[in-house]
Structures are given as structure tokens and as C-alpha cells.
Scaffold this motif. Sequence first.
Motif, PDB file in Angstrom:
ATOM      1  N   GLU A 530      -5.543  -0.390   4.638  1.00 50.52           N
ATOM      2  CA  GLU A 530      -6.587  -0.400   5.559  1.00 50.52           C
ATOM      3  C   GLU A 530      -7.982   0.384   4.780  1.00 50.52           C
ATOM      4  OE1 GLU A 530      -8.067   1.728  10.393  1.00 50.52           O
ATOM      5  OE2 GLU A 530      -6.963   0.040   9.920  1.00 50.52           O
ATOM      6  N   ILE A 531      -7.284   1.396   4.223  1.00 47.43           N
ATOM      7  CA  ILE A 531      -7.572   2.694   3.971  1.00 47.43           C
ATOM      8  C   ILE A 531      -8.063   2.671   2.446  1.00 47.43           C
ATOM      9  CG2 ILE A 531      -7.617   5.386   3.349  1.00 47.43           C
ATOM     10  CD1 ILE A 531      -5.793   5.663   5.756  1.00 47.43           C
ATOM     11  N   LEU A 532      -7.077   2.008   1.084  1.00 51.85           N
ATOM     12  CA  LEU A 532      -7.263   1.837  -0.651  1.00 51.85           C
ATOM     13  C   LEU A 532      -8.081  -0.050  -0.381  1.00 51.85           C
ATOM     14  CD1 LEU A 532      -4.955   4.017  -1.144  1.00 51.85           C
ATOM     15  CD2 LEU A 532      -7.078   4.537  -0.863  1.00 51.85           C
ATOM     16  N   GLY A 533      -7.596  -0.142   0.435  1.00 54.13           N
ATOM     17  CA  GLY A 533      -8.263  -1.856  -0.388  1.00 54.13           C
ATOM     18  C   GLY A 533      -7.252  -2.380  -0.429  1.00 54.13           C
ATOM     19  N   ASP A 534      -6.259  -2.207  -1.434  1.00 47.79           N
ATOM     20  CA  ASP A 534      -5.066  -2.607  -1.865  1.00 47.79           C
ATOM     21  C   ASP A 534      -3.910  -1.902  -1.233  1.00 47.79           C
ATOM     22  OD1 ASP A 534      -3.574  -3.262  -4.176  1.00 47.79           O
ATOM     23  OD2 ASP A 534      -5.213  -3.154  -5.317  1.00 47.79           O
ATOM     24  N   ALA A 535      -2.825  -4.142  -1.464  1.00 47.41           N
ATOM     25  CA  ALA A 535      -1.737  -3.699  -1.467  1.00 47.41           C
ATOM     26  C   ALA A 535      -0.461  -3.851  -2.015  1.00 47.41           C
ATOM     27  CB  ALA A 535      -1.350  -5.533  -0.954  1.00 47.41           C
ATOM     28  N   VAL A 536      -0.704  -3.089  -3.361  1.00 47.63           N
ATOM     29  CA  VAL A 536       0.278  -3.189  -4.455  1.00 47.63           C
ATOM     30  C   VAL A 536       0.952  -2.327  -3.953  1.00 47.63           C
ATOM     31  CG1 VAL A 536      -1.137  -0.902  -4.739  1.00 47.63           C
ATOM     32  CG2 VAL A 536      -0.119  -1.892  -6.915  1.00 47.63           C
ATOM     33  N   GLY A 537       2.427  -2.765  -4.113  1.00 51.89           N
ATOM     34  CA  GLY A 537       3.597  -1.930  -4.454  1.00 51.89           C
ATOM     35  C   GLY A 537       3.983  -2.352  -2.989  1.00 51.89           C
TER      36      GLY A 537
END
Length: 600
Positions: A530-537
Motif C-alpha cells: 500500500e505504501i510503496l507499491g511493491d510486493a518484493v520479498g
Amino acid sequence: MDGGALIAEVLRKQGVRFLFTLCGGHISPILVGAKQAGIRVIDVRHEVNAVFAADAVARLTGVPGVVAVTAGPGLTNTITAVKNAQLAQSPVIILGGATATVLKGRGALQDIDQMALMRPHVKWAVSVARVKELVPTLQRAFAIAQSDVPGPVFVECPVDLLYAPEIVKSWYSAKSRPGRSPNLQERALAAYLDIHTWRMFAGAANQPVATPRPVAPPTPDPLGVRDAARALNAAKRPVLVIGSQAMALSGEVRAVAGAVEALGVPTYLSGMARGLLGAGHRLQMRHGRKAALKDADLVILAGVPCDFRLDYGQHISRKAIYIAANRSEEEMDRNRRPQIPVAGDAGRFLQALAQAGRGQPPEGRTEWIAKLRAADDRRDAEIVVQAAAKLSDGPDEAAEADETGATHATNGPRVNPLDLCRRLEASLPDNSVLVADGGDFVATASYILRPRRPLSWLDPGVFGTLGVGAGFALGAKLVRPEAETWILYGDGSFGYSLAEFDTFVRHKIPVIGLVGNDASWAQIAREQVEILGDAVGTELRRSDYHTAAAGLGAVGLELRHPDRIEAVFAAARAAAKAGQPVLINAHLRGTDFRKGSISM
């Protein structure tokens, strides 16, 4: 007696029933000595889980848990669990193997500065240099671990102190005996080793192992108890928060529960205190603690610090009288100083307060309790509605081939985690133990599951450690073999201790593991995406964890459809009653139940 047998005799006299370990040449005499002394030796697949198991034994029995690990990497593998025990104030004894006294600092196998490694994470760290020091050192270690604020203690035991004198002398003789034409250096080495060996074993024979005296807990300050009782008698809207430290005296938990009943104050329980009042006590509130603390005119923290869980003290109204009871004065004053501090054991404080404060509660107290109960009931009703919701996050059954050609399910029926937890709650027997090891799924479960009795809930504590599940459950099931023991796993945390299902099988420890499988480190992903827009990791596979557990000899069960929940639970319980450890791989649908719950 060799050094290992001496150590075992101390453990036996201290009431130690289990020794947790992962074998190593540096500690073999300790393991053999313990077995011969009637102590059950439980070997695990990773040293960190040996410490977690010892920690659980300490929490549930009050007797320090004991672990023996080999030198170097055997010890370094324990650090996370040792730190967890330190922050959770658990009395644990870590026996660490070490290189021979004469070889320290010379490049021996697995020789590192273990004292520097351990000192920051324990109450006391000591290295034994002579066999005659083993018994008094270990006796002192038990006393220190239990006194004042409990915590872990490290005792380094060099390998040449553990074997019989004739064996050690033969090792040194083989390495130092001069040849036919010895030079001066060889003669000097031989003489040095003879003197060193004599000194190391001097006075070792006939060491008495005394029966230990009980370690008295710190007595709460009587003046503080008096002031707290006066303030409580005048309060219309009091709130009591009880934490793990109040459970330090495991033999007194029933008395503590009776004291809370006598005080008649609305109560929130955290950590090891969960279950203190049973499953549905009229005084226990489970939801809305922040709002209650803001509205209260008096707040008592019994064995609870003002840390991140209370927003560093900001949850407590500045207008309220703040009372704190704690064994640690440093912890009691952290972030916010109480108006009435009571140094001493928090459980004993509650008992003393109940005796000192027997007065008629002021007008308005009944309405205050009714207000909090109504808010609690409303939140429970909301959870019931959310548990019944039809979540949609994928079509019916489908499969795809992975890179090896094997097929695995990608979508299909999945269960609502709130519904899953509510059905487990409805079926839990009175004699059950719950072990919490995970993030999002386990935190969801904590809103719903109600421990049935004192000392029946185990979570890592303030350190928030993932991976405690298998070790905690191992210790708990050994201490309470008759209890139905559940490990609540997130699929992320399960990866830390999957191999310990081999330990459960080998030692016939029939626990039931329940993995909430949402293919994600969901507690992190929820905010990160939600905050950073990326599910990486944060992304995982919907792995066949049940198959992996079955491969280690356990019973593996897969749960996909909500209509199968009761049947799978019944199959798990039947297998556990037959002596088999079980793992349920429950595929979850996503919810926004805990949105915005990240802690810092």
C-alpha cells in the motif's frame, strides 16, 4: 565422576527433567551423564529450537530450562533464542562446549571468543577453568537465572573438564611425550602439560552437590502496595493490565487469578498472562484496550512496560493515576514514570493489593465495567460477521506445472482465516496449550482464540521472534503431555522449524501444527504494497507443507474447503491421540481484518 556426570548431578538436584541439545563432540559427556542421571535428553535439528524448548519449560514450570550446545557454530546458532529469553525474562541455562583449556586461542576447531559473544545477551556469562569449579559455578548459575529479574545464564564448559582424568591425561601425553632425544622445548612442554593437567583436576574428587535452596522473589514494597490500594479504592474507572512477568511464579498463578477476581477491576491480559482468568471471565476484556486506557481514571500495569505495545505510555491518559508493579525498576520507569511505583514481583503485588484493598467500590464502577463489556461484545459480534463473509480471491480448483514438472494447486477453495479460528476456538478442550508463531494469521487468531487456563498460551514476547513454534511446543508438550498442544503457524514462520517435525516423530511428541497458508509474508506485504507499491520479498508459494511434514514421518493434512474444517480437525486430533505429530496445511483467503496494524 567425570565432569559431565558432575553437571548432570547438579541438574538432577535442581529438578531438571529435560536436557535439550544438538550433539557435538565438545559436550558428549554432559549428554551421557544426563541420561544416566535419569534426565531425558531431547535432541533437535537446530540449536535455536533447543533454547526455545528450554525457554518454554522455564515459563511453564518455573524451573530453569537447560540446553547444552557444542562450541562455535553450535553456540552462535542459539543467539536469537537466547536474546528472546533475555527480553522475555525467562530463566534458561545454556551449557556451551568449548575447546580444551590448553588450546584456547591457538586455532583449535570451533574455537571463538564465546564469552564476548554471549555477555550482552545473558544475566551472567562464565567460563569454568577447573573441574572442581563445575558444581559451584552451575549452582550459582541456577540462582542467578531465577533471582530478581529472571533471565538466561551462559556457562562455558571446556571439553577437557568433561572427560575422566585418565582420558584427558592420555590426550596430553600423546601430544607431548618426548622422544628418545628430547630437546629443551619438548621437555618444557611436557612439564607444562603435566602441571596444567594436575591443576585442572586438583580437588575434583568427592564434590558434594547440595540440594538447592528456593530463590525468593523480590517482595513488593509494602508502602507502595498501601498507596496503590488507597488509590484503587477511590477510582471509578480503573483498568488493570497484566503481563508475562506476573506469571514468573508458576506455582502461584491460581492465587494471582484469585486476587484479580477479588479486586473486581476490568482486566486486559497479554503474553503469558493470557488464559489467567480462563476463557470467558466477566472481568476480562479482550478488545478496545487503547480506548479503555484513555478513558480510565486509574491504570495498573502489573509486569508490563510502557513500550511500543502501549505506544510508549501514550495510551494511558495523562489525567489517570498510573500505578506500575515490576521486578525491574528500569523497565518500570521506561518512557513514563508511574505516580505510584511498586518494585517487586508483579504477581505477588496483585495478591498483596487484593488483601489490602478490600473496600466497597465507589459509585460508577459497575457502570464502567458494563461499558467496557458492551464494547467488547460489539467487537466480538463484528468478528462473527467478518468470519461469515464470503471472500472471493480466486476461481475454483486449478493447477499448474512448476519447473520440475510437478503440479500444485494455485487457486480453488480456500478458508476464511477468521472462520477457521472461530471453529478452532469452538472445539478447543479445557486442557489445551496454544503456541503462537507467526505474523498476520497468528495475530488474527489472538483476537479469537481464548486460552482455557493459566499458562496455556506461549508467544515469543516483546522481541517478536518468528520461529519459536516448534521449540515452544516441544517444551510445552513434554511438561504437559496430557494437554492438546497446537502450534499456530504463519506460512512464513513455518519455514524456520519444519525440520523439527522429525524431532517430534523421533521423540514421540504428538503436537498439532496449523499453518495459515496465504502464500505471503502478509503482515509485511499489507503495508509495504500500500505504501510503496511493491510486493518484493514478501511473496511465497502455496507450498505443500503437509507433504513435507509427512516426508519427515508426521501426519500431513491439507485443508482447502470450509466444509472440511471440522473433519480435518477431527482427523488431526485422532492422529495426535494415537501418538503422531500432525501438520494441517490450511489454504487461506485474504482479508483486510488487520489492515493498518504494523508495529514500530
